[in-house]
Design a protein around this motif. Structure first.
Motif, short mmCIF file in Angstrom:
data_model
loop_
_atom_site.label_atom_id
_atom_site.label_comp_id
_atom_site.label_asym_id
_atom_site.label_seq_id
_atom_site.Cartn_x
_atom_site.Cartn_y
_atom_site.Cartn_z
N GLY A 178 33.20 -13.62 6.40
CA GLY A 178 34.10 -12.53 6.71
C GLY A 178 33.70 -11.81 7.98
O GLY A 178 32.73 -12.17 8.65
N THR A 179 34.47 -10.80 8.33
CA THR A 179 34.23 -10.03 9.55
C THR A 179 33.25 -8.90 9.23
O THR A 179 33.52 -8.06 8.36
CB THR A 179 35.54 -9.43 10.08
N THR A 228 27.91 -3.47 5.14
CA THR A 228 27.77 -4.58 4.22
C THR A 228 29.14 -5.08 3.75
O THR A 228 30.03 -4.28 3.45
CB THR A 228 26.95 -4.15 2.99
N LEU A 229 29.29 -6.39 3.67
CA LEU A 229 30.51 -6.97 3.11
C LEU A 229 30.68 -6.49 1.67
O LEU A 229 29.74 -6.54 0.87
CB LEU A 229 30.44 -8.49 3.15
N PRO A 280 32.13 0.18 1.32
CA PRO A 280 33.24 1.03 1.78
C PRO A 280 33.15 1.40 3.26
O PRO A 280 33.18 2.56 3.63
CB PRO A 280 33.10 2.27 0.89
N GLY A 281 33.02 0.37 4.08
CA GLY A 281 32.99 0.57 5.52
C GLY A 281 34.10 -0.22 6.19
O GLY A 281 35.18 -0.38 5.64
N LYS A 282 33.80 -0.76 7.37
CA LYS A 282 34.83 -1.44 8.14
C LYS A 282 34.68 -2.97 8.13
O LYS A 282 35.45 -3.66 8.80
CB LYS A 282 34.82 -0.93 9.59
N SER A 283 33.70 -3.49 7.40
CA SER A 283 33.60 -4.95 7.27
C SER A 283 34.69 -5.46 6.34
O SER A 283 35.12 -4.76 5.42
CB SER A 283 32.22 -5.35 6.74
N VAL A 284 35.13 -6.69 6.59
CA VAL A 284 36.23 -7.28 5.81
C VAL A 284 35.76 -8.60 5.21
O VAL A 284 35.59 -9.59 5.93
CB VAL A 284 37.48 -7.51 6.68
#
Length: 295
Positions: free
Chosen positions: A39-40, A86-87, A90-94
């Motif tokens: 993932g991103t 972290t994947l 609750p952040g901006k990783s997808v």
């Protein structure tokens, strides 16, 4: 697939708050996305790119914006800091499709992030579940870690018991998740002597928002790797642990393991689970000193 946020509106509110916290870091930063097989991965960098690189990992239910709010200004004066969302957090990783499969490999994911950033060898540090990630990569990774600082890392030696203990501390307030009750939950994890939420109410407000908005099951899609002393002890010179003195008696299993393995650790006064928030100046000194070989 497990949803990271409980709703689209909740995600939007969290990301607005996330950006507001970044504005309070007090130092220049850049945001970038790294594509990995899983993932991103969103990263936030601060400091001179020619300084020694430091990968930073946050805990469960946290994100990079709030985790390093009180540390990044000082740390980035000495190191090229890379805060990793972290994947599943609750952040901006997808997370991608491979993240949700049993073939997900945390060590390979971290290596993929480092490769995408063009890093060779680097330092790592983390808090709580971030400590587990930093420790696990140092012990089981490809030997790229120079040193690791592990803060409040009960998940290193007893991940299931550590998670159960943390959950038990949230009762009974978590059963009636009003704003005040969720703020009480956050306070219960920190030393009252630190005065964290009085000094920095924005930390408490963001944590309450995350508890309301994040589906924590998204971070527990995979089995944790258990502590193996025979793997960790030979590289103990790379590892350093920081613990808060608040409710230290409940961390005896960790301290016994650290003592038995001959690991170095320091107990920080007037600090609990959020040790880097509660005593940021002391933690910054310790972290920089250890990584630079001065402690």
């Amino acid at each position: 697939m497990v949803k990271v946020f409980k709703s689209g509106a909740a995600k939007a509110q969290v990301l607005r708050s996330y950006d507001g916290l970044l504005a309070g870091w007090g130092t220049a930063y850049q945001e970038l996305d790294v594509e990995t097989p899983y993932g991103t991965t969103h990263c936030i960098t601060a400091g001179a790119p020619d300084s020694p690189p430091l990968l930073l990992f946050h805990g469960v239910g946290d994100n990079s914006a709030v985790m390093w709010l009180l540390n990044m200004k000082e740390l980035s004066q000495h190191l090229y800091c890379i805060a990793v969302d972290t994947l599943g957090g609750p952040g901006k990783s997808v997370p991608g499709e491979q993240f949700h499969k049993q073939t997900f490999d945390q060590v390979d994911w971290i290596s993929s992030v480092a490769d995408g950033l063009g890093l060779g060898a680097f330092y790592v540090a983390g808090v709580s579940n971030g400590t587990y990630m930093a420790f696990n990569y140092t012990v089981n990774g490809p030997g790229r870690v120079l040193k690791a600082v592990c803060m409040e890392g009960g998940m290193v030696t007893a991940p299931v018991r550590s998670m159960i203990h943390t959950l038990m501390m949230m009762f009974p307030e978590i059963l009636i998740p009003t704003h005040n009750n969720l703020l009480k939950v956050a306070r219960k994890l920190s030393s009252p002597a630190s005065g964290l939420f009085d000094k920095h109410p924005e930390v408490g407000e963001h944590l309450v928002l995350l508890m309301r908005s994040h589906n924590q099951q998204a971070m527990f899609a995979h089995k944790l790797q258990l502590y193996e002393q025979e793997k960790a002890v030979p590289i103990r010179d790379k590892l350093y642990f920081l613990l808060g003195d608040y409710k230290l008696e409940q961390k005896r299993e960790l301290t016994r393991t650290l003592d038995a393995g001959g690991f170095r650790y320091t107990v920080i006064p007037d600090a609990g689970h959020g040790v880097n928030h509660e005593q940021p100046e002391r933690v910054n000194r310790e972290l920089v000193g250890v990584l630079r070989g001065e402690l």
